[in-house]
Design a protein around this motif. Structure first.
Motif, PDB file in Angstrom:
ATOM      1  N   ASP A  10       1.497   8.954  15.494  1.00 15.54           N
ATOM      2  CA  ASP A  10       2.647   9.100  15.860  1.00 15.54           C
ATOM      3  C   ASP A  10       3.563   8.027  14.918  1.00 15.54           C
ATOM      4  O   ASP A  10       4.567   8.361  14.581  1.00 15.54           O
ATOM      5  CB  ASP A  10       3.343   8.883  17.201  1.00 15.54           C
ATOM      6  N   LEU A  11       2.959   6.837  14.818  1.00  8.20           N
ATOM      7  CA  LEU A  11       3.339   5.792  14.017  1.00  8.20           C
ATOM      8  C   LEU A  11       3.419   6.139  12.557  1.00  8.20           C
ATOM      9  O   LEU A  11       4.511   5.983  11.828  1.00  8.20           O
ATOM     10  CB  LEU A  11       2.617   4.341  14.065  1.00  8.20           C
ATOM     11  N   VAL A  12       2.268   6.896  12.081  1.00  8.29           N
ATOM     12  CA  VAL A  12       2.372   7.300  10.576  1.00  8.29           C
ATOM     13  C   VAL A  12       3.259   8.206  10.624  1.00  8.29           C
ATOM     14  O   VAL A  12       3.909   8.287   9.441  1.00  8.29           O
ATOM     15  CB  VAL A  12       0.835   7.871  10.435  1.00  8.29           C
ATOM     16  N   HIS A  13       3.784   9.208  11.347  1.00  3.61           N
ATOM     17  CA  HIS A  13       4.362  10.044  11.152  1.00  3.61           C
ATOM     18  C   HIS A  13       6.015   9.645  11.016  1.00  3.61           C
ATOM     19  O   HIS A  13       6.580  10.093  10.363  1.00  3.61           O
ATOM     20  CB  HIS A  13       4.614  11.130  12.309  1.00  3.61           C
ATOM     21  N   GLN A  14       6.231   8.491  11.760  1.00  3.50           N
ATOM     22  CA  GLN A  14       7.690   7.800  11.951  1.00  3.50           C
ATOM     23  C   GLN A  14       7.634   7.230  10.553  1.00  3.50           C
ATOM     24  O   GLN A  14       8.769   7.358   9.922  1.00  3.50           O
ATOM     25  CB  GLN A  14       7.732   6.827  12.996  1.00  3.50           C
ATOM     26  N   LEU A  15       6.889   6.550   9.937  1.00  2.00           N
ATOM     27  CA  LEU A  15       6.810   5.788   8.937  1.00  2.00           C
ATOM     28  C   LEU A  15       6.980   6.949   7.552  1.00  2.00           C
ATOM     29  O   LEU A  15       7.859   6.746   6.541  1.00  2.00           O
ATOM     30  CB  LEU A  15       5.634   4.787   8.385  1.00  2.00           C
ATOM     31  N   ARG A  16       6.215   8.111   7.771  1.00  2.00           N
ATOM     32  CA  ARG A  16       6.742   9.079   6.683  1.00  2.00           C
ATOM     33  C   ARG A  16       7.936   9.752   6.782  1.00  2.00           C
ATOM     34  O   ARG A  16       8.513   9.910   5.673  1.00  2.00           O
ATOM     35  CB  ARG A  16       5.454  10.167   6.954  1.00  2.00           C
ATOM     36  N   THR A  56       0.847  -1.092  -0.082  1.00  2.00           N
ATOM     37  CA  THR A  56      -0.113   0.191  -0.029  1.00  2.00           C
ATOM     38  C   THR A  56       1.035   1.075  -0.171  1.00  2.00           C
ATOM     39  O   THR A  56       2.024   1.314   0.369  1.00  2.00           O
ATOM     40  CB  THR A  56      -0.831  -0.024   1.291  1.00  2.00           C
ATOM     41  N   HIS A  57       0.366   2.464  -0.470  1.00  2.39           N
ATOM     42  CA  HIS A  57       1.007   3.700  -0.246  1.00  2.39           C
ATOM     43  C   HIS A  57       0.302   4.329   0.898  1.00  2.39           C
ATOM     44  O   HIS A  57       0.871   5.644   1.130  1.00  2.39           O
ATOM     45  CB  HIS A  57       0.685   4.434  -1.712  1.00  2.39           C
ATOM     46  N   ASP A  58      -0.875   3.771   1.456  1.00  2.00           N
ATOM     47  CA  ASP A  58      -1.597   4.619   2.600  1.00  2.00           C
ATOM     48  C   ASP A  58      -1.065   4.142   3.829  1.00  2.00           C
ATOM     49  O   ASP A  58      -1.288   3.171   4.277  1.00  2.00           O
ATOM     50  CB  ASP A  58      -2.826   4.135   2.303  1.00  2.00           C
ATOM     51  N   LEU A  59      -0.213   5.117   4.411  1.00  2.00           N
ATOM     52  CA  LEU A  59       0.225   4.872   5.807  1.00  2.00           C
ATOM     53  C   LEU A  59      -0.740   4.572   6.895  1.00  2.00           C
ATOM     54  O   LEU A  59      -0.280   3.913   7.704  1.00  2.00           O
ATOM     55  CB  LEU A  59       1.356   5.814   6.171  1.00  2.00           C
ATOM     56  N   ARG A  60      -1.621   5.394   6.751  1.00  2.00           N
ATOM     57  CA  ARG A  60      -2.814   4.883   7.639  1.00  2.00           C
ATOM     58  C   ARG A  60      -3.194   3.547   7.476  1.00  2.00           C
ATOM     59  O   ARG A  60      -3.492   3.206   8.455  1.00  2.00           O
ATOM     60  CB  ARG A  60      -4.151   6.056   7.533  1.00  2.00           C
ATOM     61  N   GLU A  61      -3.541   3.202   6.436  1.00  2.00           N
ATOM     62  CA  GLU A  61      -3.896   1.819   6.250  1.00  2.00           C
ATOM     63  C   GLU A  61      -2.875   0.848   6.650  1.00  2.00           C
ATOM     64  O   GLU A  61      -3.544  -0.216   7.479  1.00  2.00           O
ATOM     65  CB  GLU A  61      -4.302   1.568   4.634  1.00  2.00           C
ATOM     66  N   ALA A  62      -1.925   0.966   6.414  1.00  2.00           N
ATOM     67  CA  ALA A  62      -0.786   0.132   6.859  1.00  2.00           C
ATOM     68  C   ALA A  62      -0.741  -0.104   8.401  1.00  2.00           C
ATOM     69  O   ALA A  62      -0.648  -1.029   9.112  1.00  2.00           O
ATOM     70  CB  ALA A  62       0.696   0.571   6.390  1.00  2.00           C
ATOM     71  N   VAL A  63      -0.723   1.187   9.114  1.00  2.00           N
ATOM     72  CA  VAL A  63      -0.756   1.114  10.523  1.00  2.00           C
ATOM     73  C   VAL A  63      -2.029   0.550  11.252  1.00  2.00           C
ATOM     74  O   VAL A  63      -1.978  -0.095  12.204  1.00  2.00           O
ATOM     75  CB  VAL A  63      -0.664   2.702  10.975  1.00  2.00           C
TER      76      VAL A  63
END
Length: 266
Positions: A253-259, A206-213
């Protein structure tokens, strides 16, 4: 489903390099990739476009061979396409002349041992497909054609088709990328519930980080091509997760770290 730390490894990639083409024209897409997927785990793979995320799926499913390193599924080297894998993509690829239930049954007409049994046991297989469709909210749509469904319904059907032969691994390549935000989040919950009920191992690109988390137990961040694993980020948010978790600080916070990891890979 929370995956126990001692759960056995279902998939192992060790030092994998992959090329497309041969000789001087060969293009390297993966470089020294190692990762482990435990039984009943959901992993997500994120990274820049063209970094080799989909190529990882081809390796694990046996649709392409590694140039170096090893790809093991259930401790066996992958040397040919695996029957134990189900796949769904961004485009649902449903056959327009087949009804919903006949689209779901299609893999059983191809994959052994179902192929040799489906004609004489069609009633049993149809009941199985109906139960699967009911699980994703399509109980009343089994005899509809794809053009009579919304985009979200088509993707539900596609996921049911990928699951009908009870694969050990469900591979999803940007399955919700073409859908609106509301439908996408609705299908996150559908996938969450299916995985919990069936215990299937899931690999999500996926490209969607929210989806991934939201969905994953572990998120792997890849570099630009040739793709390497930069980070294996455990997602320690408690399960079961509902959409309210996406508004919490730990989630953000997790989404931000991945970004940040992805931004640093360019």
């Amino acid at each position: 489903m929370t995956v126990p730390a001692e759960a056995p490894a279902l998939v192992r990639l060790e030092g994998v390099t992959m090329h497309y083409g041969r000789g001087k024209q060969a293009a390297q897409v993966l470089d020294d990739v190692s990762l482990t997927i435990r039984k009943s785990e959901i992993i997500a793979v994120v990274g820049p476009s063209g970094c080799g995320k989909s190529s990882l799926m081809k390796l694990i499913s046996g649709l392409h061979m590694a140039s170096a390193g090893s790809v093991l599924v259930e401790n066996k080297q992958v040397k040919a396409p695996l029957k134990s894998v189900g796949m769904a993509f961004q485009a649902s690829n449903l056959l327009p002349w087949r009804t919903v239930i006949d689209n779901v049954l299609l893999p059983l007409e191809i994959v052994q041992p179902h192929r040799s049994r489906i004609r004489r046991e069609r009633k049993m297989y149809k009941a199985k497909a109906e139960a699967l469709l009911a699980q994703v909210g399509l109980k009343d749509f089994t005899e509809k054609f794809p053009w009579q469904l919304s985009g979200g319904m088509q993707q539900r059907t596609s996921i049911c088709r990928a699951l009908i032969h009870e694969p050990d691994i469900l591979m999803l390549d940007e399955p919700f990328g073409a859908l609106d935000a509301f439908t996408r989040e609705e299908l996150w919950c559908t996938l969450r519930d299916i995985q919990k009920a069936r215990g299937v191992t899931v690999m999500l690109v996926t490209h969607d980080l929210r989806e991934a988390v939201f969905l994953a137990d572990t998120v792997y961040v890849m570099s630009k091509r040739p793709g390497k694993i930069l980070v294996a980020q455990p997602i320690d948010l408690p399960r079961p997760r509902d959409l309210e978790v996406t508004y919490t600080q730990p989630f953000q916070d997790l989404v931000h770290q991945l970004r940040q990891h992805i931004g640093g890979s360019h």
